[in-house]
Enzyme design. Structure first.
Site, PDB file in Angstrom:
ATOM      1  N   CYS A 176      10.593  42.351  45.499  1.00  0.00           N
ATOM      2  CA  CYS A 176       9.705  41.802  44.464  1.00  0.00           C
ATOM      3  C   CYS A 176       9.708  40.276  44.431  1.00  0.00           C
ATOM      4  O   CYS A 176       8.837  39.677  43.813  1.00  0.00           O
ATOM      5  CB  CYS A 176      10.077  42.359  43.094  1.00  0.00           C
ATOM      6  SG  CYS A 176      11.658  41.764  42.479  1.00  0.00           S
ATOM      7  N   CYS A 210      15.071  44.875  37.316  1.00  0.00           N
ATOM      8  CA  CYS A 210      15.343  43.581  36.679  1.00  0.00           C
ATOM      9  C   CYS A 210      16.632  43.638  35.848  1.00  0.00           C
ATOM     10  O   CYS A 210      17.387  42.668  35.808  1.00  0.00           O
ATOM     11  CB  CYS A 210      14.164  43.156  35.812  1.00  0.00           C
ATOM     12  SG  CYS A 210      12.657  42.838  36.760  1.00  0.00           S
TER      13      CYS A 210
END
Length: 136
Positions: free
Chosen positions: A33, A111
Site C-alpha cells: 500500500c 494499518c
C-alpha cells in the site's frame, strides 16, 4: 466506511511530529500500500505502585505517510502508549488499536498492524541503544 473515531484521529491527529533526540525510533512500512510510519519515543523513569523504578513513555510522536487509516492508527497508538511503562506499551496489540478506533474496514486492518509494530520497534530500538551503552 470509517468510524467517527477514525475520522477524528485523521482530521485531528494527536502527537504528530518528531522528537529531536528521541530515545527510540520505530520505522515500519507496507510495500503493497505504500504506507510508511515513524514512531518516536522519549523514555523517563518513575516509581511504580510497588515502589519499584520503571521506565515509561514520557513522550511519543509519529510521522506517517499514508492513507487516512494509517494516520488514524498512528495517532491512536500514540494515545494508547503515552504514559505507559515500556512493558505495557510493548504489549499494545493490533487488535487493541483496531478496537480503540472502533474497527477499521477489513482492507485497512493492516494499518493497525503497522502501528503496533512501529511502537514495538521504537521500544526495541531504545532497549538496543541502552544495551549498547552498557556493553561499552
Amino acid at each position: 466506511m470509517y468510524t467517527d473515531k477514525v475520522i477524528d484521529h485523521f482530521k485531528n491527529p494527536r502527537n504528530m511530529g518528531e522528537i529531536e533526540g528521541a530515545d527510540g525510533i520505530g520505522r515500519v512500512g507496507n510495500v503493497k500500500c505504500g504506507d510508511v510510519m515513524y514512531l518516536y519515543i522519549k523514555v523517563a523513569k518513575r516509581t511504580d505502585s510497588k515502589g519499584r523504578e520503571e521506565e515509561y513513555i514520557e513522550d511519543v510522536k509519529f510521522k506517517t505517510l499514508g492513507c487516512a487509516a494509517a494516520v488514524a492508527a498512528s495517532s491512536m497508538t500514540t494515545e494508547l502508549a503515552l504514559g505507559k511503562s515500556l512493558d505495557e506499551a510493548y504489549k499494545l496489540s493490533r487488535d487493541g488499536i483496531n478496537e480503540a478506533l472502533g474497527k477499521l474496514p477489513p482492507q485497512k486492518y493492516h494499518c493497525s498492524i503497522l502501528s503496533a509494530d512501529g511502537i514495538k520497534k521504537a521500544i526495541e530500538d531504545y532497549w538496543n541503544k541502552k544495551q549498547d551503552k552498557t556493553d561499552n
